[in-house]
Design a protein around this motif. Structure first.
Motif, PDB file in Angstrom:
ATOM      1  N   ALA A 158     -13.479  12.358   0.433  1.00 25.92           N
ATOM      2  CA  ALA A 158     -13.182  12.427   2.015  1.00 25.92           C
ATOM      3  C   ALA A 158     -14.328  13.551   2.633  1.00 25.92           C
ATOM      4  CB  ALA A 158     -11.996  12.890   2.175  1.00 25.92           C
ATOM      5  N   SER A 159     -14.069  13.248   3.879  1.00 26.96           N
ATOM      6  CA  SER A 159     -15.285  14.161   4.496  1.00 26.96           C
ATOM      7  C   SER A 159     -14.717  15.821   4.477  1.00 26.96           C
ATOM      8  CB  SER A 159     -14.949  13.843   6.304  1.00 26.96           C
ATOM      9  OG  SER A 159     -13.627  13.987   6.611  1.00 26.96           O
ATOM     10  N   ASN A 160     -13.743  16.083   4.235  1.00 22.61           N
ATOM     11  CA  ASN A 160     -13.329  17.416   3.714  1.00 22.61           C
ATOM     12  C   ASN A 160     -13.699  17.935   2.268  1.00 22.61           C
ATOM     13  OD1 ASN A 160     -11.178  16.338   2.471  1.00 22.61           O
ATOM     14  ND2 ASN A 160      -9.731  17.307   3.465  1.00 22.61           N
ATOM     15  N   ALA A 161     -14.267  16.935   1.487  1.00 21.31           N
ATOM     16  CA  ALA A 161     -14.765  17.215   0.263  1.00 21.31           C
ATOM     17  C   ALA A 161     -13.521  17.028  -0.897  1.00 21.31           C
ATOM     18  CB  ALA A 161     -15.357  18.405   0.105  1.00 21.31           C
ATOM     19  N   LYS A 162     -12.535  16.494  -0.416  1.00 24.89           N
ATOM     20  CA  LYS A 162     -11.388  16.302  -1.309  1.00 24.89           C
ATOM     21  C   LYS A 162     -11.708  14.919  -2.038  1.00 24.89           C
ATOM     22  CE  LYS A 162      -7.529  17.612  -2.978  1.00 24.89           C
ATOM     23  NZ  LYS A 162      -7.508  18.794  -3.972  1.00 24.89           N
ATOM     24  N   ARG A 163     -11.606  14.920  -3.224  1.00 27.53           N
ATOM     25  CA  ARG A 163     -11.739  13.324  -4.133  1.00 27.53           C
ATOM     26  C   ARG A 163     -10.448  12.795  -4.203  1.00 27.53           C
ATOM     27  NH1 ARG A 163     -16.515  12.122  -6.719  1.00 27.53           N
ATOM     28  NH2 ARG A 163     -15.223  11.291  -8.646  1.00 27.53           N
ATOM     29  N   PHE A 164     -10.289  11.730  -4.321  1.00 24.56           N
ATOM     30  CA  PHE A 164      -9.261  10.636  -4.391  1.00 24.56           C
ATOM     31  C   PHE A 164      -9.430   9.250  -4.816  1.00 24.56           C
ATOM     32  CE2 PHE A 164     -10.677   9.892  -0.043  1.00 24.56           C
ATOM     33  CZ  PHE A 164     -10.412   8.518   0.315  1.00 24.56           C
ATOM     34  N   TRP A 165      -8.322   8.752  -5.563  1.00 21.82           N
ATOM     35  CA  TRP A 165      -8.440   7.698  -6.150  1.00 21.82           C
ATOM     36  C   TRP A 165      -7.660   6.515  -5.326  1.00 21.82           C
ATOM     37  CZ3 TRP A 165      -6.929   9.067 -11.753  1.00 21.82           C
ATOM     38  CH2 TRP A 165      -7.829   9.975 -12.397  1.00 21.82           C
ATOM     39  N   ILE A 166      -8.346   5.212  -5.619  1.00 22.05           N
ATOM     40  CA  ILE A 166      -7.378   4.191  -5.092  1.00 22.05           C
ATOM     41  C   ILE A 166      -7.299   3.125  -6.577  1.00 22.05           C
ATOM     42  CG2 ILE A 166      -7.178   2.006  -3.588  1.00 22.05           C
ATOM     43  CD1 ILE A 166      -8.812   3.663  -1.689  1.00 22.05           C
ATOM     44  N   ILE A 167      -5.939   2.726  -6.710  1.00 22.08           N
ATOM     45  CA  ILE A 167      -5.587   1.970  -7.759  1.00 22.08           C
ATOM     46  C   ILE A 167      -4.809   0.978  -7.375  1.00 22.08           C
ATOM     47  CG2 ILE A 167      -4.670   1.991 -10.166  1.00 22.08           C
ATOM     48  CD1 ILE A 167      -5.088   4.821 -10.340  1.00 22.08           C
ATOM     49  N   LEU A 190       0.872  -1.168  -0.002  1.00 26.43           N
ATOM     50  CA  LEU A 190       0.047   0.094  -0.080  1.00 26.43           C
ATOM     51  C   LEU A 190       0.839   1.178   0.063  1.00 26.43           C
ATOM     52  CD1 LEU A 190      -2.833   1.113   0.011  1.00 26.43           C
ATOM     53  CD2 LEU A 190      -2.718   0.910   2.627  1.00 26.43           C
ATOM     54  N   ASN A 191       0.417   2.082  -1.062  1.00 24.64           N
ATOM     55  CA  ASN A 191       1.340   3.367  -0.930  1.00 24.64           C
ATOM     56  C   ASN A 191       0.361   4.497  -1.004  1.00 24.64           C
ATOM     57  OD1 ASN A 191       4.195   2.199  -1.503  1.00 24.64           O
ATOM     58  ND2 ASN A 191       3.517   1.853  -3.712  1.00 24.64           N
ATOM     59  N   MET A 192       0.887   5.720  -0.323  1.00 25.28           N
ATOM     60  CA  MET A 192       0.105   6.893  -0.523  1.00 25.28           C
ATOM     61  C   MET A 192       1.021   7.952  -1.050  1.00 25.28           C
ATOM     62  SD  MET A 192      -2.138   6.579   3.080  1.00 25.28           S
ATOM     63  CE  MET A 192      -1.262   5.515   3.879  1.00 25.28           C
ATOM     64  N   THR A 193       0.387   8.769  -1.760  1.00 23.74           N
ATOM     65  CA  THR A 193       1.010  10.135  -2.290  1.00 23.74           C
ATOM     66  C   THR A 193       1.240  11.203  -1.304  1.00 23.74           C
ATOM     67  OG1 THR A 193      -0.927  10.940  -3.327  1.00 23.74           O
ATOM     68  CG2 THR A 193       0.591   9.625  -4.600  1.00 23.74           C
ATOM     69  N   ARG A 194       2.161  11.965  -1.413  1.00 18.25           N
ATOM     70  CA  ARG A 194       2.319  13.138  -0.468  1.00 18.25           C
ATOM     71  C   ARG A 194       0.953  13.849  -0.457  1.00 18.25           C
ATOM     72  NH1 ARG A 194       6.500  14.468   2.200  1.00 18.25           N
ATOM     73  NH2 ARG A 194       7.750  13.459   0.822  1.00 18.25           N
ATOM     74  N   MET A 227      -8.378   8.809   8.518  1.00 17.06           N
ATOM     75  CA  MET A 227      -9.297   7.956   8.820  1.00 17.06           C
ATOM     76  C   MET A 227     -10.074   7.586   7.640  1.00 17.06           C
ATOM     77  SD  MET A 227      -9.179   6.359  11.517  1.00 17.06           S
ATOM     78  CE  MET A 227     -10.526   5.463  11.549  1.00 17.06           C
ATOM     79  N   ASP A 228     -10.183   8.770   6.754  1.00 14.25           N
ATOM     80  CA  ASP A 228     -11.128   8.625   5.547  1.00 14.25           C
ATOM     81  C   ASP A 228     -10.068   7.831   4.447  1.00 14.25           C
ATOM     82  OD1 ASP A 228     -12.889  10.287   6.127  1.00 14.25           O
ATOM     83  OD2 ASP A 228     -11.997  12.063   5.235  1.00 14.25           O
ATOM     84  N   ILE A 229      -8.960   7.821   4.441  1.00 18.68           N
ATOM     85  CA  ILE A 229      -8.173   6.930   3.869  1.00 18.68           C
ATOM     86  C   ILE A 229      -8.024   5.495   4.121  1.00 18.68           C
ATOM     87  CG2 ILE A 229      -5.639   6.244   3.208  1.00 18.68           C
ATOM     88  CD1 ILE A 229      -4.956   9.291   3.508  1.00 18.68           C
ATOM     89  N   TRP A 230      -8.198   5.290   5.527  1.00 20.80           N
ATOM     90  CA  TRP A 230      -8.234   3.801   5.714  1.00 20.80           C
ATOM     91  C   TRP A 230      -9.609   3.261   5.589  1.00 20.80           C
ATOM     92  CZ3 TRP A 230      -4.069   1.861   5.606  1.00 20.80           C
ATOM     93  CH2 TRP A 230      -3.098   2.494   5.970  1.00 20.80           C
ATOM     94  N   HIS A 231     -10.873   4.022   5.749  1.00 24.29           N
ATOM     95  CA  HIS A 231     -12.164   3.445   5.536  1.00 24.29           C
ATOM     96  C   HIS A 231     -12.250   3.407   4.109  1.00 24.29           C
ATOM     97  CE1 HIS A 231     -13.888   4.050   9.530  1.00 24.29           C
ATOM     98  NE2 HIS A 231     -13.489   5.100   9.562  1.00 24.29           N
ATOM     99  N   ALA A 232     -11.663   4.110   3.128  1.00 24.41           N
ATOM    100  CA  ALA A 232     -11.659   3.838   1.837  1.00 24.41           C
ATOM    101  C   ALA A 232     -10.911   2.666   1.246  1.00 24.41           C
ATOM    102  CB  ALA A 232     -11.022   5.094   0.944  1.00 24.41           C
ATOM    103  N   VAL A 233      -9.929   2.369   1.819  1.00 25.09           N
ATOM    104  CA  VAL A 233      -9.074   1.167   1.529  1.00 25.09           C
ATOM    105  C   VAL A 233      -9.868   0.028   1.942  1.00 25.09           C
ATOM    106  CG1 VAL A 233      -7.058  -0.063   1.971  1.00 25.09           C
ATOM    107  CG2 VAL A 233      -6.697   2.261   1.546  1.00 25.09           C
ATOM    108  N   LYS A 234     -10.421  -0.126   3.042  1.00 24.71           N
ATOM    109  CA  LYS A 234     -11.336  -1.071   3.383  1.00 24.71           C
ATOM    110  C   LYS A 234     -12.501  -1.509   2.275  1.00 24.71           C
ATOM    111  CE  LYS A 234     -14.077  -2.575   7.376  1.00 24.71           C
ATOM    112  NZ  LYS A 234     -14.937  -3.215   6.562  1.00 24.71           N
TER     113      LYS A 234
END
Length: 94
Positions: free
Chosen positions: A69-78, A15-19, A28-35
Motif C-alpha cells: 500500500a501507499s503507506n508501505a503496509k503489505r497485504f495479500w489477496i487470495i 469479496l471479503n476484507m479482514t479487519r 483506494m489501495d485496496i480497490w486498485h489492488a483488487v482490480k
C-alpha cells in the motif's frame, strides 16, 4: 515482473476484507489492488508464485497476489480454488 494478460478470466466470487486490512490499508489501495488481481497482475509475488498463478488459471487452484500500500503496509489477496471467495488480508492474519 510485468503483468500477463490471461486468456481465461476468473471470478472473484464474494469479496471479503479482514479487519486488519480495513484498519491499516487505504481504501483506494485496496480497490486498485483488487482490480490488478482481477487482471492477473499478481503484484509482488515471487517468480515461482507467478508461475503457480498462471497454472492455477488452467487447473482452478487458489490464486495469490501480494501488494504494498501507499503507506508501505503489505497485504495479500487470495482467490479460493472454487472462485467463490476472494479475501484481502494482512500476511499476519493468514
Amino acid at each position: 515482473m510485468t503483468a500477463l494478460k490471461s486468456k481465461r478470466a476468473f471470478s472473484l466470487g464474494k469479496l471479503n476484507m479482514t479487519r486488519g486490512v480495513m484498519n491499516c490499508v487505504p481504501a483506494m489501495d485496496i480497490w486498485h489492488a483488487v482490480k490488478r488481481h482481477a487482471e492477473c497482475d499478481w503484484g509482488d509475488v515471487c517468480e515461482e508464485d507467478w508461475g503457480l498463478n498462471a497454472a492455477s488459471l488452467e487447473d482452478d487452484s487458489r490464486l495469490l497476489s501480494i501488494y504494498t500500500a501507499s503507506n508501505a503496509k503489505r497485504f495479500w489477496i487470495i482467490t479460493e480454488w472454487d472462485r467463490s471467495v476472494t479475501t484481502v488480508l494482512l500476511p499476519e492474519e493468514y
